[in-house]
Scaffold this motif. Structure first.
Motif, PDB file in Angstrom:
ATOM      1  N   CYS A  77       0.802  -1.132   0.148  1.00 58.89           N
ATOM      2  CA  CYS A  77       0.433   0.290  -0.168  1.00 58.89           C
ATOM      3  C   CYS A  77       0.984   1.190   0.214  1.00 58.89           C
ATOM      4  CB  CYS A  77      -1.130  -0.320   1.430  1.00 58.89           C
ATOM      5  SG  CYS A  77      -1.978   1.353   1.122  1.00 58.89           S
ATOM      6  N   VAL A  78       0.195   1.945  -0.405  1.00 63.74           N
ATOM      7  CA  VAL A  78       1.380   3.706  -1.017  1.00 63.74           C
ATOM      8  C   VAL A  78       0.414   4.390  -0.839  1.00 63.74           C
ATOM      9  CG1 VAL A  78       3.298   4.626  -1.859  1.00 63.74           C
ATOM     10  CG2 VAL A  78       1.960   2.567  -2.669  1.00 63.74           C
ATOM     11  N   VAL A  79       1.178   5.335   0.561  1.00 63.54           N
ATOM     12  CA  VAL A  79       0.348   6.942   0.657  1.00 63.54           C
ATOM     13  C   VAL A  79       1.069   7.876   0.034  1.00 63.54           C
ATOM     14  CG1 VAL A  79      -1.509   8.209   2.598  1.00 63.54           C
ATOM     15  CG2 VAL A  79      -1.491   5.226   2.129  1.00 63.54           C
ATOM     16  N   GLY A  80       0.711   9.254  -0.247  1.00 58.55           N
ATOM     17  CA  GLY A  80       1.766  10.120  -0.593  1.00 58.55           C
ATOM     18  C   GLY A  80       0.683  11.647  -0.627  1.00 58.55           C
ATOM     19  N   GLY A  81       2.048  12.119  -0.292  1.00 56.37           N
ATOM     20  CA  GLY A  81       1.296  13.840  -0.336  1.00 56.37           C
ATOM     21  C   GLY A  81       2.382  14.912   0.249  1.00 56.37           C
ATOM     22  N   LYS A  82       1.866  16.259  -0.745  1.00 64.34           N
ATOM     23  CA  LYS A  82       3.203  17.353  -0.179  1.00 64.34           C
ATOM     24  C   LYS A  82       2.478  17.437   1.492  1.00 64.34           C
ATOM     25  CE  LYS A  82       5.067  20.845  -2.191  1.00 64.34           C
ATOM     26  NZ  LYS A  82       6.737  20.535  -3.197  1.00 64.34           N
ATOM     27  N   ASP A  83       3.324  18.206   1.945  1.00 66.95           N
ATOM     28  CA  ASP A  83       3.554  18.202   2.927  1.00 66.95           C
ATOM     29  C   ASP A  83       2.937  16.867   4.528  1.00 66.95           C
ATOM     30  OD1 ASP A  83       5.123  20.285   3.594  1.00 66.95           O
ATOM     31  OD2 ASP A  83       3.352  21.922   2.423  1.00 66.95           O
ATOM     32  N   GLY A  84       3.249  15.856   3.504  1.00 68.45           N
ATOM     33  CA  GLY A  84       2.258  14.641   4.187  1.00 68.45           C
ATOM     34  C   GLY A  84       0.840  14.799   4.460  1.00 68.45           C
ATOM     35  N   VAL A  85       0.347  15.083   3.213  1.00 73.06           N
ATOM     36  CA  VAL A  85      -1.495  15.385   3.361  1.00 73.06           C
ATOM     37  C   VAL A  85      -1.448  14.618   2.271  1.00 73.06           C
ATOM     38  CG1 VAL A  85      -3.439  16.614   3.238  1.00 73.06           C
ATOM     39  CG2 VAL A  85      -1.106  17.811   4.738  1.00 73.06           C
ATOM     40  N   PRO A  86      -2.494  13.841   1.915  1.00 77.58           N
ATOM     41  CA  PRO A  86      -2.852  12.224   0.411  1.00 77.58           C
ATOM     42  C   PRO A  86      -3.590  13.459   0.167  1.00 77.58           C
ATOM     43  CG  PRO A  86      -2.595  11.431   2.920  1.00 77.58           C
ATOM     44  CD  PRO A  86      -2.284  12.535   3.294  1.00 77.58           C
ATOM     45  N   ARG A  87      -3.548  14.552  -1.249  1.00 76.36           N
ATOM     46  CA  ARG A  87      -4.845  14.561  -1.824  1.00 76.36           C
ATOM     47  C   ARG A  87      -5.239  13.590  -3.416  1.00 76.36           C
ATOM     48  NH1 ARG A  87      -1.012  18.830  -0.423  1.00 76.36           N
ATOM     49  NH2 ARG A  87      -1.894  20.212   1.418  1.00 76.36           N
ATOM     50  N   SER A  88      -4.128  12.741  -3.472  1.00 76.20           N
ATOM     51  CA  SER A  88      -4.433  12.406  -4.849  1.00 76.20           C
ATOM     52  C   SER A  88      -3.397  10.664  -4.525  1.00 76.20           C
ATOM     53  CB  SER A  88      -4.276  12.799  -5.914  1.00 76.20           C
ATOM     54  OG  SER A  88      -2.939  12.554  -6.481  1.00 76.20           O
ATOM     55  N   TYR A  89      -3.534  10.222  -5.612  1.00 74.08           N
ATOM     56  CA  TYR A  89      -2.835   8.623  -5.645  1.00 74.08           C
ATOM     57  C   TYR A  89      -1.539   8.885  -5.669  1.00 74.08           C
ATOM     58  CZ  TYR A  89      -7.371   6.369  -5.486  1.00 74.08           C
ATOM     59  OH  TYR A  89      -8.654   6.183  -4.939  1.00 74.08           O
ATOM     60  N   ALA A  90      -0.584   8.410  -4.604  1.00 74.53           N
ATOM     61  CA  ALA A  90       1.137   8.338  -5.524  1.00 74.53           C
ATOM     62  C   ALA A  90       1.485   7.152  -5.969  1.00 74.53           C
ATOM     63  CB  ALA A  90       1.143   8.727  -4.128  1.00 74.53           C
ATOM     64  N   PRO A  91       0.968   7.293  -7.208  1.00 75.10           N
ATOM     65  CA  PRO A  91       1.738   5.473  -7.889  1.00 75.10           C
ATOM     66  C   PRO A  91       2.758   5.568  -8.268  1.00 75.10           C
ATOM     67  CG  PRO A  91       0.571   7.097  -9.545  1.00 75.10           C
ATOM     68  CD  PRO A  91       0.762   8.002  -8.223  1.00 75.10           C
TER      69      PRO A  91
END
Ligand code: THU
Length: 139
Positions: A77-91
């Motif tokens: 499972c992968v979760v990611g986002g700018k400044d640690g806030v997931p706004r969309s999927y991080a493939p």
């Protein structure tokens, strides 16, 4: 996979983002890799001032597991986002897909991309890395 198992992986991947070392991109990525032994290996991205030595979260998780003698996996499972806030999927990037191909059956290995406990999609490795080069190609 059962939803409760998927949501556990999402929670662990999201927690891993707090360990990301990302002074350059500020883009946090966390991964949770499920071994066939039932254990979950966490990973975060680790950046570097020289840029290219940067290690993605997925590879950190794989290398942790493999370095402990584990080579059989069910899902990541992968979760990611700018400044640690997931706004969309991080493939996963191409290099990480290739590392998955080394150890996982493309027909069976599940990649979960998530932006929240109820916001996720599952993929098979064969669909994210069609006609990949694997260990059998060297036979
Ligand atoms: N990154 C990952 O951790 N996994 C991926 O598959 C894509 C990119 C990281 C690398 C870098 O630290 C940041 O995201 C921005 O590219």
């Amino acid at each position: 996979m059962e939803k409760s198992q998927i949501q556990k992986l999402i929670r662990i991947a999201a927690e891993q983002m707090s360990y990301s070392y990302v002074p350059y991109s500020h883009f946090h990525v966390g991964a949770a890799l499920l071994g066939k032994n039932g254990k979950i290996y966490g990973g975060c991205n680790i950046e570097n001032a020289a840029y290219t030595p940067t290690n993605c979260a997925e590879r950190t998780a794989f290398f942790k597991a493999v370095s402990e003698g584990v080579r059989d996996f069910t899902a990541i499972c992968v979760v990611g986002g700018k400044d640690g806030v997931p706004r969309s999927y991080a493939p996963p990037c191409g290099v990480c897909r290739q590392v998955m191909r080394e150890f996982c059956d493309p027909e069976k290995f599940v990649i979960i991309l998530a932006a929240g406990p109820e916001d996720y999609e599952t993929f098979l490795l064969k669909d994210l890395l069609p006609m990949g080069f694997g260990p059998e190609n060297l036979d």
